[in-house]
Enzyme design. Structure first.
Site, PDB file in Angstrom:
ATOM      1  N   HIS A 141      -7.389  -1.284   5.720  1.00  0.00           N
ATOM      2  CA  HIS A 141      -6.375  -0.358   6.250  1.00  0.00           C
ATOM      3  C   HIS A 141      -6.272   0.842   5.304  1.00  0.00           C
ATOM      4  O   HIS A 141      -6.354   1.997   5.722  1.00  0.00           O
ATOM      5  CB  HIS A 141      -5.044  -1.109   6.364  1.00  0.00           C
ATOM      6  CG  HIS A 141      -3.908  -0.270   6.839  1.00  0.00           C
ATOM      7  ND1 HIS A 141      -3.822   0.230   8.114  1.00  0.00           N
ATOM      8  CD2 HIS A 141      -2.778   0.153   6.206  1.00  0.00           C
ATOM      9  CE1 HIS A 141      -2.697   0.932   8.244  1.00  0.00           C
ATOM     10  NE2 HIS A 141      -2.044   0.899   7.100  1.00  0.00           N
ATOM     11  N   HIS A 173       1.275   3.905   2.053  1.00  0.00           N
ATOM     12  CA  HIS A 173       1.780   4.652   3.218  1.00  0.00           C
ATOM     13  C   HIS A 173       3.298   4.814   3.149  1.00  0.00           C
ATOM     14  O   HIS A 173       4.003   3.941   2.641  1.00  0.00           O
ATOM     15  CB  HIS A 173       1.371   3.946   4.524  1.00  0.00           C
ATOM     16  CG  HIS A 173      -0.062   4.180   4.877  1.00  0.00           C
ATOM     17  ND1 HIS A 173      -0.762   3.364   5.741  1.00  0.00           N
ATOM     18  CD2 HIS A 173      -0.939   5.141   4.477  1.00  0.00           C
ATOM     19  CE1 HIS A 173      -2.002   3.814   5.865  1.00  0.00           C
ATOM     20  NE2 HIS A 173      -2.134   4.882   5.103  1.00  0.00           N
ATOM     21  N   ASP A 199       5.668   4.550   5.241  1.00  0.00           N
ATOM     22  CA  ASP A 199       6.528   3.502   5.821  1.00  0.00           C
ATOM     23  C   ASP A 199       6.457   2.199   5.006  1.00  0.00           C
ATOM     24  O   ASP A 199       6.998   1.167   5.427  1.00  0.00           O
ATOM     25  CB  ASP A 199       6.184   3.252   7.299  1.00  0.00           C
ATOM     26  CG  ASP A 199       4.773   2.734   7.506  1.00  0.00           C
ATOM     27  OD1 ASP A 199       3.816   3.296   6.898  1.00  0.00           O
ATOM     28  OD2 ASP A 199       4.598   1.771   8.274  1.00  0.00           O
ATOM     29  N   HIS A 200       5.816   2.262   3.830  1.00  0.00           N
ATOM     30  CA  HIS A 200       5.762   1.095   2.940  1.00  0.00           C
ATOM     31  C   HIS A 200       6.241   1.409   1.521  1.00  0.00           C
ATOM     32  O   HIS A 200       6.740   0.517   0.837  1.00  0.00           O
ATOM     33  CB  HIS A 200       4.333   0.521   2.904  1.00  0.00           C
ATOM     34  CG  HIS A 200       3.911   0.012   4.246  1.00  0.00           C
ATOM     35  ND1 HIS A 200       3.963  -1.314   4.589  1.00  0.00           N
ATOM     36  CD2 HIS A 200       3.506   0.682   5.357  1.00  0.00           C
ATOM     37  CE1 HIS A 200       3.588  -1.447   5.857  1.00  0.00           C
ATOM     38  NE2 HIS A 200       3.300  -0.255   6.353  1.00  0.00           N
ATOM     39  N   HIS A 204       0.850  -1.198   0.000  1.00  0.00           N
ATOM     40  CA  HIS A 204       0.000   0.000   0.000  1.00  0.00           C
ATOM     41  C   HIS A 204       0.876   1.234   0.000  1.00  0.00           C
ATOM     42  O   HIS A 204       2.099   1.132   0.049  1.00  0.00           O
ATOM     43  CB  HIS A 204      -1.011  -0.025   1.152  1.00  0.00           C
ATOM     44  CG  HIS A 204      -0.433   0.003   2.539  1.00  0.00           C
ATOM     45  ND1 HIS A 204       0.376  -0.987   3.041  1.00  0.00           N
ATOM     46  CD2 HIS A 204      -0.550   0.919   3.538  1.00  0.00           C
ATOM     47  CE1 HIS A 204       0.707  -0.707   4.282  1.00  0.00           C
ATOM     48  NE2 HIS A 204       0.173   0.461   4.611  1.00  0.00           N
ATOM     49  N   HIS A 206       4.758  -5.056  10.665  1.00  0.00           N
ATOM     50  CA  HIS A 206       5.154  -4.361  11.905  1.00  0.00           C
ATOM     51  C   HIS A 206       5.321  -5.349  13.058  1.00  0.00           C
ATOM     52  O   HIS A 206       4.648  -6.384  13.098  1.00  0.00           O
ATOM     53  CB  HIS A 206       4.094  -3.333  12.328  1.00  0.00           C
ATOM     54  CG  HIS A 206       4.008  -2.137  11.431  1.00  0.00           C
ATOM     55  ND1 HIS A 206       4.741  -0.995  11.637  1.00  0.00           N
ATOM     56  CD2 HIS A 206       3.278  -1.904  10.312  1.00  0.00           C
ATOM     57  CE1 HIS A 206       4.457  -0.101  10.691  1.00  0.00           C
ATOM     58  NE2 HIS A 206       3.568  -0.639   9.866  1.00  0.00           N
ATOM     59  N   ASP A 223      -0.083  -4.259   6.195  1.00  0.00           N
ATOM     60  CA  ASP A 223      -0.758  -3.791   7.413  1.00  0.00           C
ATOM     61  C   ASP A 223      -2.196  -4.290   7.475  1.00  0.00           C
ATOM     62  O   ASP A 223      -3.079  -3.632   8.017  1.00  0.00           O
ATOM     63  CB  ASP A 223      -0.753  -2.254   7.482  1.00  0.00           C
ATOM     64  CG  ASP A 223       0.625  -1.684   7.776  1.00  0.00           C
ATOM     65  OD1 ASP A 223       1.565  -2.468   8.007  1.00  0.00           O
ATOM     66  OD2 ASP A 223       0.762  -0.442   7.764  1.00  0.00           O
TER      67      ASP A 223
HETATM   68 FE    FE Z   1       2.663   0.440   8.149  1.00  0.00          FE
HETATM   69 ZN    ZN Z   2       0.072   1.377   6.631  1.00  0.00          ZN
END
Ligand code: FE
Ligand code: ZN
Length: 256
Positions: free
Chosen positions: A115, A59, A61-62, A57, A172, A134
């Protein structure tokens, strides 16, 4: 066909980076790009050159390291079609049921909204592994930033339908906090008690709790168990729909 090699390492504060390498073709994929520097250093340490990026996805942090890794390696970027406009550098747009390859290893795309509305997971049936971003966490599930409880319940149900022995790579390390919450919802579940004790030991030794398995999560993760009579009794929702019980568990976790 040689077995895939998997390299897992911490990124940022609580993300995991994953590199998968096919010795036969020499291809290497990074699942998401939480931290370009760390991922590139890990690939170099293994002697691997990244040829593909598989995004779950958009985000940061991805997908935040997409452009740096692509610039340095020329890797092609695979990501959800729904998120074409917000995945930097995307070159292969995938949707539910599509199959992508790393050498001769096949990964099936599973659409898992909830998410985010574009989120996808990658299931490699021949290898018995799944990268779930996530969507599903060990003893938990992702927050509903964009989707409804019904969206997320649909997505989790699809993951729960994978073979029990499937190794599940969550993005995570949230398991210790998830375990505390899970025990508040399902305190008498013996599988959960054993799982939580194991997690406590692993974290005390600084070990990862990822990967988990579909079977372990079905037995202990309250987000996959809205049909469980004990959980329903505790929530006073004996006759509610699964999705409503799921929504209530998610609501409680958000406040926990
Ligand atoms: Fe994440
Ligand atoms: Zn995420």
């Amino acid at each position: 066909m040689s077995e895939l090699l998997i390299r897992q390492f911490p990124c940022l504060s609580d993300n995991y980076g994953f590199l998968i390498h096919d010795p036969d073709s020499g291809e290497t994929a990074t699942i998401d790009t939480p931290d370009a520097d760390v991922i590139l250093a890990q690939a170099e340490a293994a002697g691997w050159t990244i040829t593909q990026i598989w995004n779950t996805h958009h985000h940061f942090d991805h997908a935040g390291g997409n452009e740096t890794i692509q610039a340095l390696t020329g890797a092609k970027i695979v990501g959800p079609r729904y998120d074409t406009h917000r995945i930097p550098g995307i070159s292969v747009e995938v949707e539910n049921g599509d199959v992508i390859s790393l050498g001769r290893h096949k990964a099936k795309v599973i659409y898992t909204p909830g998410h985010t509305m574009g989120h996808v997971c990658y299931h490699l049936p021949m290898d018995g592994i799944a990268f779930v971003g996530d969507t599903l966490f060990a003893l938990g599930c992702g927050r509903l930033f964009e989707g409804t409880p019904a969206d997320m319940w649909y997505s989790l149900s699809r993951l729960a339908a994978l073979p029990d022995e499937t190794r599940v790579y969550c993005a995570h390390e949230y398991t210790e906090a998830n375990a505390r919450f899970a025990l508040s919802i399902d305190p008498d579940n013996r599988d959960l008690q054993v799982y939580a004790a194991m997690v406590e030991g692993e974290r005390a030794r600084g070990e990862p709790t990822v990967p988990t398995t579909i079977g372990a999560e079905k037995a202990a993760n309250p987000f996959l168990r809205p049909d469980d009579p004990a959980i329903r009794a505790r929530l006073d929702m004996a006759t509610a729909d699964d999705v409503d019980v799921f929504a209530e568990i998610r609501r409680r976790k958000d406040m926990f």
